[in-house]
Scaffold this motif. Structure first.
Motif, PDB file in Angstrom:
ATOM      1  N   TYR A 163       0.857  -1.183   0.000  1.00 15.95           N
ATOM      2  CA  TYR A 163       0.000   0.000   0.000  1.00 15.95           C
ATOM      3  C   TYR A 163       0.890   1.228   0.000  1.00 15.95           C
ATOM      4  O   TYR A 163       1.684   1.421   0.922  1.00 15.95           O
ATOM      5  N   ARG A 164       0.775   2.054  -1.044  1.00 15.28           N
ATOM      6  CA  ARG A 164       1.683   3.202  -1.190  1.00 15.28           C
ATOM      7  C   ARG A 164       0.922   4.513  -0.963  1.00 15.28           C
ATOM      8  O   ARG A 164      -0.138   4.721  -1.554  1.00 15.28           O
ATOM      9  N   PHE A 165       1.462   5.382  -0.106  1.00 10.90           N
ATOM     10  CA  PHE A 165       0.827   6.679   0.122  1.00 10.90           C
ATOM     11  C   PHE A 165       1.147   7.634  -1.017  1.00 10.90           C
ATOM     12  O   PHE A 165       2.255   7.629  -1.552  1.00 10.90           O
ATOM     13  N   GLY A 166       0.157   8.486  -1.364  1.00 15.58           N
ATOM     14  CA  GLY A 166       0.380   9.541  -2.356  1.00 15.58           C
ATOM     15  C   GLY A 166       0.605  10.865  -1.663  1.00 15.58           C
ATOM     16  O   GLY A 166       0.661  10.932  -0.436  1.00 15.58           O
ATOM     17  N   ASP A 167       0.716  11.921  -2.456  1.00 10.43           N
ATOM     18  CA  ASP A 167       0.997  13.242  -1.895  1.00 10.43           C
ATOM     19  C   ASP A 167      -0.122  13.716  -0.970  1.00 10.43           C
ATOM     20  O   ASP A 167       0.108  14.489  -0.041  1.00 10.43           O
ATOM     21  N   ASP A 168      -1.350  13.286  -1.256  1.00  9.57           N
ATOM     22  CA  ASP A 168      -2.489  13.767  -0.476  1.00  9.57           C
ATOM     23  C   ASP A 168      -2.822  12.810   0.670  1.00  9.57           C
ATOM     24  O   ASP A 168      -3.925  12.893   1.225  1.00  9.57           O
ATOM     25  N   ASP A 169      -1.898  11.909   1.011  1.00  7.43           N
ATOM     26  CA  ASP A 169      -2.087  10.921   2.084  1.00  7.43           C
ATOM     27  C   ASP A 169      -3.070   9.817   1.725  1.00  7.43           C
ATOM     28  O   ASP A 169      -3.212   8.857   2.473  1.00  7.43           O
ATOM     29  N   ALA A 170      -3.783   9.966   0.618  1.00  7.41           N
ATOM     30  CA  ALA A 170      -4.569   8.823   0.156  1.00  7.41           C
ATOM     31  C   ALA A 170      -3.558   7.769  -0.294  1.00  7.41           C
ATOM     32  O   ALA A 170      -2.407   8.082  -0.566  1.00  7.41           O
ATOM     33  N   HIS A 181     -10.007 -17.221  -2.425  1.00  2.63           N
ATOM     34  CA  HIS A 181     -11.388 -16.925  -2.029  1.00  2.63           C
ATOM     35  C   HIS A 181     -11.582 -15.472  -1.623  1.00  2.63           C
ATOM     36  O   HIS A 181     -12.702 -15.024  -1.422  1.00  2.63           O
ATOM     37  N   LEU A 182     -10.503 -14.724  -1.507  1.00  3.11           N
ATOM     38  CA  LEU A 182     -10.632 -13.327  -1.090  1.00  3.11           C
ATOM     39  C   LEU A 182     -10.675 -12.398  -2.290  1.00  3.11           C
ATOM     40  O   LEU A 182     -10.041 -12.650  -3.305  1.00  3.11           O
ATOM     41  N   LYS A 183     -11.414 -11.280  -2.126  1.00  4.98           N
ATOM     42  CA  LYS A 183     -11.476 -10.354  -3.253  1.00  4.98           C
ATOM     43  C   LYS A 183     -10.197  -9.520  -3.325  1.00  4.98           C
ATOM     44  O   LYS A 183      -9.487  -9.365  -2.339  1.00  4.98           O
ATOM     45  N   SER A 184      -9.955  -9.041  -4.506  1.00  2.28           N
ATOM     46  CA  SER A 184      -8.727  -8.293  -4.732  1.00  2.28           C
ATOM     47  C   SER A 184      -8.946  -6.800  -4.498  1.00  2.28           C
ATOM     48  O   SER A 184      -9.988  -6.257  -4.846  1.00  2.28           O
ATOM     49  N   PHE A 185      -7.940  -6.171  -3.902  1.00  4.75           N
ATOM     50  CA  PHE A 185      -7.963  -4.710  -3.760  1.00  4.75           C
ATOM     51  C   PHE A 185      -6.898  -4.063  -4.641  1.00  4.75           C
ATOM     52  O   PHE A 185      -6.607  -2.879  -4.486  1.00  4.75           O
ATOM     53  N   LEU A 186      -6.326  -4.837  -5.560  1.00  5.93           N
ATOM     54  CA  LEU A 186      -5.246  -4.298  -6.392  1.00  5.93           C
ATOM     55  C   LEU A 186      -5.732  -3.046  -7.149  1.00  5.93           C
ATOM     56  O   LEU A 186      -6.839  -3.037  -7.691  1.00  5.93           O
ATOM     57  N   ASN A 187      -4.910  -2.014  -7.168  1.00 11.44           N
ATOM     58  CA  ASN A 187      -5.197  -0.738  -7.834  1.00 11.44           C
ATOM     59  C   ASN A 187      -6.312   0.059  -7.185  1.00 11.44           C
ATOM     60  O   ASN A 187      -6.742   1.077  -7.730  1.00 11.44           O
ATOM     61  N   HIS A 188      -6.812  -0.376  -6.053  1.00 14.87           N
ATOM     62  CA  HIS A 188      -7.847   0.407  -5.375  1.00 14.87           C
ATOM     63  C   HIS A 188      -7.189   1.503  -4.555  1.00 14.87           C
ATOM     64  O   HIS A 188      -6.136   1.309  -3.973  1.00 14.87           O
ATOM     65  N   ARG A 189      -7.878   2.640  -4.506  1.00 13.05           N
ATOM     66  CA  ARG A 189      -7.391   3.741  -3.661  1.00 13.05           C
ATOM     67  C   ARG A 189      -8.221   3.836  -2.399  1.00 13.05           C
ATOM     68  O   ARG A 189      -9.411   3.516  -2.408  1.00 13.05           O
ATOM     69  N   PHE A 190      -7.557   4.286  -1.340  1.00 13.25           N
ATOM     70  CA  PHE A 190      -8.228   4.493  -0.054  1.00 13.25           C
ATOM     71  C   PHE A 190      -7.932   5.921   0.382  1.00 13.25           C
ATOM     72  O   PHE A 190      -6.787   6.367   0.269  1.00 13.25           O
ATOM     73  N   PRO A 191      -8.953   6.654   0.893  1.00 11.90           N
ATOM     74  CA  PRO A 191      -8.706   8.048   1.288  1.00 11.90           C
ATOM     75  C   PRO A 191      -7.780   8.170   2.491  1.00 11.90           C
ATOM     76  O   PRO A 191      -7.649   7.238   3.290  1.00 11.90           O
ATOM     77  N   GLY A 192      -7.139   9.334   2.621  1.00 12.99           N
ATOM     78  CA  GLY A 192      -6.172   9.568   3.686  1.00 12.99           C
ATOM     79  C   GLY A 192      -6.761   9.423   5.078  1.00 12.99           C
ATOM     80  O   GLY A 192      -6.070   9.017   6.021  1.00 12.99           O
ATOM     81  N   SER A 193      -8.051   9.718   5.234  1.00 18.15           N
ATOM     82  CA  SER A 193      -8.662   9.680   6.573  1.00 18.15           C
ATOM     83  C   SER A 193      -8.771   8.251   7.122  1.00 18.15           C
ATOM     84  O   SER A 193      -9.064   8.074   8.298  1.00 18.15           O
ATOM     85  N   ASP A 194      -8.528   7.231   6.294  1.00 15.79           N
ATOM     86  CA  ASP A 194      -8.584   5.842   6.791  1.00 15.79           C
ATOM     87  C   ASP A 194      -7.464   5.543   7.783  1.00 15.79           C
ATOM     88  O   ASP A 194      -7.584   4.630   8.601  1.00 15.79           O
TER      89      ASP A 194
END
Ligand code: BLA
Length: 503
Positions: A163-170, A181-194
């Motif tokens: 998981y790599r942080f961007g400039d905006d902390d997202a 059996h697990l779903k993939s989160f590849l290429n998904h973004r997560f907001p900085g507030s997480d």
């Protein structure tokens, strides 16, 4: 639902997660008087783990044996104070003991250890093999996937993400290895507030954070101290209720995060999930830290190699261009003849050369009326360097009208009088961003007190981002600056030559 307000995000950032007053109950904590090594406070199942009936006020030797107690005494006086004490065998189990010193207290953590402790040489061999595999990866993308695989092998977790942080902390999941059996989160973004700010700060200080079972009931420190005990450095530190809800919403029972620290900054996390409770004992955590250090060095090396290759390529292009311009006998006009090389140098879609009152163009470029406005804007903002934006609308109010042609602008002014300036443009690149859940309702104020609660859905939610071009890299802005200098030198050399011929 509206996006979280800055006040709500600040409230998240201010939650004092270092003083929860309780621990995660898979282990136990003894707070010892540093001088006498007697127990002042405790938390967790001391009775069950150590098989003792009473502990408050007792000396630690009576609880863990004199040999271990001697280790505690030694380590609490060493520099840096604290570290691994040893493995205690109790009730047919291995318990990992570790200590940290906090003022006049020694905090002794007791956790379930490996059933069969691994030999140091076995762990080292694994780490060496993984480090060698990292080194062999040809580029960053393969490195991220390989890292996810190696961490999954080491930890045994079901899903491991880089998981790599961007400039905006997202952040964005850039590598992954998971059970099918697990779903993939590849290429998904997560907001900085997480992952709020104070949590990120703790993860720079302590590189592994483990939550073996997010369904637990916190075990309070007893007796409760007058001033809260700082648990920043404790593996057992109890988790923010907000984050435990987040994990449950995500369908995760256990998590472990290993910090990837590059040049002293939190570059990202190795985020590990398991769908049933899972421990990560001390030795494995130590191995994770070492592996993450190796990963950070390889990320750095590969980033630098990629940048270096790009710089060399652009430098060669720039040198060739400067050489042909120098040989030309039409002066600045030669720029027009070599417009294609100019475009290549900036990896742009279009280019405009402003020479006196003239505007010469090539490639995909806004109409002359717009370019005249852009020229005036460039002269207004120029301070002798390079101006580059990937979102022209943000810096130039009139840019909305032609943003699809020129969302990206990069410009240099060579001289103001007689004017010579170059402007590169890049077309809008419509980007589809995949968020894990809708980021505008991710964190929502559902509680009566206006506090943020984590979002309930992590289903992919796509957002179309407009008005942006590919960003200009530092190699490209450097190439523009070098061209500016070359053209300036060329003009000066011509003037000197003219002057000399007149004398
Ligand atoms: C902590 N949030 C975390 C952590 C992660 C995430 C990885 C570190 C602890 C851990 O490993 O579980 C978020 N988990 C993610 C992300 C991915 C993932 C992005 O797997 C992507 C792959 N969380 C919220 C809101 C708040 C919040 C709104 O959503 C604040 C009000 C808080 N998150 C929060 C807190 C912590 C945290 C307080 C610190 C937990 C701790 O270390 O005690």
């Amino acid at each position: 639902t509206a996006a979280p307000t800055p006040e709500q995000i600040q409230a998240c950032d201010r939650e004092p997660i270092h003083i929860p007053g309780a621990i995660q109950p898979h282990g136990a904590l003894l707070a010892l008087d540093r001088d006498s090594l007697t127990v002042r406070m405790a938390a967790g199942d001391v009775a069950g783990l150590l098989e003792v009936d009473a502990w408050l006020g007792r000396s630690v030797g009576a609880l863990i044996g004199d040999d271990m107690a001697a280790q505690v005494a030694a380590i609490s006086n060493s520099r840096p104070a604290g570290g691994f004490i040893g493995v205690l065998h109790r009730g047919g189990r291995n318990l990992d003991l570790s200590a940290t010193v906090q003022g006049e207290l020694v905090l002794l953590e007791i956790e379930p250890g490996l059933e069969r402790p691994m030999a140091g040489s076995q762990i080292l061999a694994h780490l060496e093999a993984a480090a060698a595999a990292f080194e062999r990866c040809p580029g960053l993308k393969t490195l991220y996937d390989r890292a996810a695989l190696e961490f999954r092998r080491l930890t045994g977790f079901d899903r491991v993400m880089i998981y790599r942080f961007g400039d905006d902390d997202a952040g964005e999941v850039v590598g992954e290895d998971r059970a099918h059996h697990l779903k993939s989160f590849l290429n998904h973004r997560f907001p900085g507030s997480d992952i709020p700010r104070q949590a990120r700060a703790l993860y720079v200080r302590n590189l592994v954070r483990v939550i073996p079972d997010c369904g637990y009931a916190p075990a309070p420190l007893e007796p409760a101290p007058e001033t809260p005990l700082d648990m920043s450095d404790l593996a057992l530190r109890s988790v923010s209720p907000v984050h435990m809800q987040y994990m449950r919403n995500m369908g995760v029972a256990a998590s472990a995060s290993v910090s990837i620290v590059k040049d002293g900054r939190l570059w990202g996390l190795v985020a590990c999930h398991h769908d049933s409770p899972r421990l990560l004992p001390y030795e494995i955590r130590a191995a994770c830290r070492a592996l993450a250090g190796g990963l950070a060095r390889q990320i750095k090396a590969k980033e630098e190699a990629e940048t270096w290759r790009e710089k060399l390529r652009l430098r060669a292009l720039g040198d060739d261009l400067a050489a042909v311009l120098a040989q030309s006998d039409v002066g600045d006009r030669a720029l027009e003849e070599h417009a294609a090389d100019l475009i290549a140098l900036g990896e742009a879609d279009g280019v405009a050369v402003f020479r006196d009152e003239r505007i010469e163009t090539a490639g995909k470029i806004p109409p002359h009326t717009a370019l005249a406005m852009l020229r005036d804007w460039l002269l207004e903002v120029d301070a002798g360097g390079v101006i580059a934006t990937e979102r022209s609308e943000a810096v130039f109010p009139g840019a909305g009208a032609f943003k699809s042609w020129a969302s990206g602008l990069m410009g240099v002014v060579i001289e103001r009088a007689p004017l010579l300036a170059v402007l590169w443009t890049r077309a809008e690149e419509v980007e589809v961003v995949r968020w894990a859940g809708d980021p505008y309702r991710t964190a929502k104020a559902a509680r009566g007190d206006g506090a943020l609660t984590p979002r309930a859905s992590f289903d992919a939610w796509t957002e179309t981002v407009r008005g942006r071009s590919r960003p200009w890299s530092s190699s490209q802005t450097e190439a523009a600056l070098r061209l500016r200098q070359d053209l300036l030198d060329l003009r000066r050399a011509r003037r000197t030559a003219e002057l000399n011929s007149q004398l």
